[in-house]
Design a protein around this motif. Sequence first.
Motif, PDB file in Angstrom:
ATOM      1  N   LEU A  86      67.181  54.941 -37.119  1.00  0.00           N
ATOM      2  CA  LEU A  86      66.436  56.034 -37.729  1.00  0.00           C
ATOM      3  C   LEU A  86      66.159  57.079 -36.654  1.00  0.00           C
ATOM      4  CD1 LEU A  86      64.970  57.351 -40.087  1.00  0.00           C
ATOM      5  CD2 LEU A  86      62.903  56.123 -39.372  1.00  0.00           C
ATOM      6  N   TYR A  87      66.581  58.306 -36.938  1.00  0.00           N
ATOM      7  CA  TYR A  87      66.323  59.449 -36.068  1.00  0.00           C
ATOM      8  C   TYR A  87      65.142  60.211 -36.652  1.00  0.00           C
ATOM      9  CZ  TYR A  87      70.861  58.909 -33.755  1.00  0.00           C
ATOM     10  OH  TYR A  87      71.924  58.443 -33.022  1.00  0.00           O
ATOM     11  N   ARG A  88      64.115  60.457 -35.824  1.00  0.00           N
ATOM     12  CA  ARG A  88      62.965  61.259 -36.244  1.00  0.00           C
ATOM     13  C   ARG A  88      62.892  62.443 -35.300  1.00  0.00           C
ATOM     14  NH1 ARG A  88      57.865  62.395 -34.772  1.00  0.00           N
ATOM     15  NH2 ARG A  88      56.365  62.843 -36.385  1.00  0.00           N
ATOM     16  N   GLY A  89      62.985  63.639 -35.858  1.00  0.00           N
ATOM     17  CA  GLY A  89      62.999  64.837 -35.028  1.00  0.00           C
ATOM     18  C   GLY A  89      61.797  65.720 -35.265  1.00  0.00           C
ATOM     19  N   GLU A  90      61.318  66.325 -34.193  1.00  0.00           N
ATOM     20  CA  GLU A  90      60.239  67.310 -34.290  1.00  0.00           C
ATOM     21  C   GLU A  90      60.729  68.593 -33.626  1.00  0.00           C
ATOM     22  OE1 GLU A  90      55.509  67.816 -33.391  1.00  0.00           O
ATOM     23  OE2 GLU A  90      56.715  66.773 -31.886  1.00  0.00           O
ATOM     24  N   PHE A  91      60.680  69.678 -34.376  1.00  0.00           N
ATOM     25  CA  PHE A  91      61.094  70.999 -33.910  1.00  0.00           C
ATOM     26  C   PHE A  91      59.843  71.854 -33.752  1.00  0.00           C
ATOM     27  CE2 PHE A  91      64.586  69.105 -36.015  1.00  0.00           C
ATOM     28  CZ  PHE A  91      65.751  69.664 -35.520  1.00  0.00           C
ATOM     29  N   THR A  92      59.693  72.504 -32.603  1.00  0.00           N
ATOM     30  CA  THR A  92      58.537  73.371 -32.386  1.00  0.00           C
ATOM     31  C   THR A  92      59.002  74.680 -31.742  1.00  0.00           C
ATOM     32  OG1 THR A  92      58.074  72.272 -30.275  1.00  0.00           O
ATOM     33  CG2 THR A  92      56.821  71.525 -32.190  1.00  0.00           C
ATOM     34  N   VAL A  93      58.366  75.767 -32.162  1.00  0.00           N
ATOM     35  CA  VAL A  93      58.673  77.087 -31.625  1.00  0.00           C
ATOM     36  C   VAL A  93      57.475  77.554 -30.812  1.00  0.00           C
ATOM     37  CG1 VAL A  93      59.249  79.484 -32.180  1.00  0.00           C
ATOM     38  CG2 VAL A  93      60.139  77.616 -33.599  1.00  0.00           C
ATOM     39  N   ARG A  94      57.725  77.871 -29.521  1.00  0.00           N
ATOM     40  CA  ARG A  94      56.651  78.329 -28.647  1.00  0.00           C
ATOM     41  C   ARG A  94      56.474  79.842 -28.730  1.00  0.00           C
ATOM     42  NH1 ARG A  94      57.745  76.801 -22.925  1.00  0.00           N
ATOM     43  NH2 ARG A  94      58.015  78.970 -22.422  1.00  0.00           N
ATOM     44  N   ASP A  95      57.587  80.572 -28.673  1.00  0.00           N
ATOM     45  CA  ASP A  95      57.524  82.034 -28.746  1.00  0.00           C
ATOM     46  C   ASP A  95      58.898  82.548 -29.160  1.00  0.00           C
ATOM     47  OD1 ASP A  95      59.156  82.184 -26.384  1.00  0.00           O
ATOM     48  OD2 ASP A  95      57.368  82.129 -25.124  1.00  0.00           O
ATOM     49  N   GLU A  96      59.095  83.840 -29.079  1.00  0.00           N
ATOM     50  CA  GLU A  96      60.339  84.473 -29.523  1.00  0.00           C
ATOM     51  C   GLU A  96      61.572  83.919 -28.804  1.00  0.00           C
ATOM     52  OE1 GLU A  96      62.795  86.671 -31.796  1.00  0.00           O
ATOM     53  OE2 GLU A  96      60.620  86.528 -32.089  1.00  0.00           O
ATOM     54  N   HIS A 153      61.657  80.749 -26.862  1.00  0.00           N
ATOM     55  CA  HIS A 153      61.588  79.344 -26.443  1.00  0.00           C
ATOM     56  C   HIS A 153      61.239  78.439 -27.624  1.00  0.00           C
ATOM     57  CE1 HIS A 153      60.743  81.670 -22.777  1.00  0.00           C
ATOM     58  NE2 HIS A 153      61.461  80.726 -22.196  1.00  0.00           N
ATOM     59  N   TRP A 154      62.038  77.392 -27.796  1.00  0.00           N
ATOM     60  CA  TRP A 154      61.742  76.368 -28.798  1.00  0.00           C
ATOM     61  C   TRP A 154      62.234  75.030 -28.262  1.00  0.00           C
ATOM     62  CZ3 TRP A 154      65.777  74.061 -31.937  1.00  0.00           C
ATOM     63  CH2 TRP A 154      67.052  74.613 -31.748  1.00  0.00           C
ATOM     64  N   ARG A 155      61.818  73.949 -28.919  1.00  0.00           N
ATOM     65  CA  ARG A 155      62.249  72.646 -28.427  1.00  0.00           C
ATOM     66  C   ARG A 155      62.364  71.648 -29.566  1.00  0.00           C
ATOM     67  NH1 ARG A 155      58.261  68.791 -25.039  1.00  0.00           N
ATOM     68  NH2 ARG A 155      57.214  67.965 -26.855  1.00  0.00           N
ATOM     69  N   THR A 156      63.124  70.596 -29.271  1.00  0.00           N
ATOM     70  CA  THR A 156      63.247  69.476 -30.194  1.00  0.00           C
ATOM     71  C   THR A 156      62.942  68.194 -29.439  1.00  0.00           C
ATOM     72  OG1 THR A 156      65.593  69.076 -29.748  1.00  0.00           O
ATOM     73  CG2 THR A 156      65.070  70.624 -31.520  1.00  0.00           C
ATOM     74  N   VAL A 157      62.344  67.256 -30.145  1.00  0.00           N
ATOM     75  CA  VAL A 157      62.155  65.907 -29.624  1.00  0.00           C
ATOM     76  C   VAL A 157      62.672  64.957 -30.696  1.00  0.00           C
ATOM     77  CG1 VAL A 157      60.533  64.156 -28.806  1.00  0.00           C
ATOM     78  CG2 VAL A 157      60.122  66.578 -28.281  1.00  0.00           C
ATOM     79  N   TRP A 158      63.714  64.213 -30.351  1.00  0.00           N
ATOM     80  CA  TRP A 158      64.270  63.207 -31.256  1.00  0.00           C
ATOM     81  C   TRP A 158      63.915  61.827 -30.732  1.00  0.00           C
ATOM     82  CZ3 TRP A 158      66.372  63.922 -35.922  1.00  0.00           C
ATOM     83  CH2 TRP A 158      66.837  65.193 -36.254  1.00  0.00           C
ATOM     84  N   ARG A 159      63.387  61.009 -31.604  1.00  0.00           N
ATOM     85  CA  ARG A 159      63.081  59.608 -31.296  1.00  0.00           C
ATOM     86  C   ARG A 159      64.038  58.775 -32.128  1.00  0.00           C
ATOM     87  NH1 ARG A 159      62.122  55.331 -29.457  1.00  0.00           N
ATOM     88  NH2 ARG A 159      60.112  54.378 -29.074  1.00  0.00           N
ATOM     89  N   VAL A 160      64.830  57.934 -31.479  1.00  0.00           N
ATOM     90  CA  VAL A 160      65.841  57.138 -32.156  1.00  0.00           C
ATOM     91  C   VAL A 160      65.481  55.669 -31.993  1.00  0.00           C
ATOM     92  CG1 VAL A 160      68.296  56.647 -32.368  1.00  0.00           C
ATOM     93  CG2 VAL A 160      67.548  58.883 -31.492  1.00  0.00           C
ATOM     94  N   ARG A 161      65.332  54.998 -33.138  1.00  0.00           N
ATOM     95  CA  ARG A 161      64.989  53.574 -33.104  1.00  0.00           C
ATOM     96  C   ARG A 161      65.925  52.807 -34.020  1.00  0.00           C
ATOM     97  NH1 ARG A 161      58.743  54.707 -33.647  1.00  0.00           N
ATOM     98  NH2 ARG A 161      58.168  54.724 -31.470  1.00  0.00           N
ATOM     99  N   GLY A 162      66.338  51.660 -33.546  1.00  0.00           N
ATOM    100  CA  GLY A 162      67.197  50.805 -34.354  1.00  0.00           C
ATOM    101  C   GLY A 162      67.515  49.539 -33.588  1.00  0.00           C
ATOM    102  N   PRO A 163      68.351  48.710 -34.156  1.00  0.00           N
ATOM    103  CA  PRO A 163      68.654  47.435 -33.514  1.00  0.00           C
ATOM    104  C   PRO A 163      69.306  47.594 -32.138  1.00  0.00           C
ATOM    105  CG  PRO A 163      69.852  47.673 -35.600  1.00  0.00           C
ATOM    106  CD  PRO A 163      69.002  48.868 -35.436  1.00  0.00           C
TER     107      PRO A 163
END
Length: 146
Positions: free
Chosen positions: A110-120, A122-132
């Motif tokens: 399971l991939y869980r992603g969070e997308f955030t925008v700081r300003d015009e 700069h932005w970022r993603t954080v993906w957390r991947v969990r599985g066997p």
Amino acid sequence: MGEFRPVPDVLAYLSGHWRVERTVRDLAVGDRGRFEGTTVFGPLEGGGLLHRESGTFTWRGVARPAERTLRFLPGPGGTAHVRFADGRPFHDLDLTTGRHVVGHPCAADLYRGEFTVRDEDHWRTVWRVRGPAKDLELTTGYARVG
């Protein structure tokens, strides 16, 4: 929500060239990797954006070229439908509040992603991947070029 910048039209915001820096952590064994490169969001025939990422991925001291391609298709109200290069659905993207959380099942992981925008620019993603077989965290910062 003051820490995030609302984006009324995700495709207009993403369009252009971005510098990319990604850290990859294998939380199960403690290994760390790094990707450095560029992402270009260019026009896609029929509407939307073609996302082309290329650069160098370093893992366990070995640097290799790496690339990926995604398709960002127009969604309702300034959102986007993100597809893999072959057209399979990946996730939706709604940055109207400046933050969006998505999930994507991939085989047993399971991939869980969070997308955030700081300003015009700069932005970022954080993906957390969990599985066997996976326990990863991928954090990517994007900075607009030009």
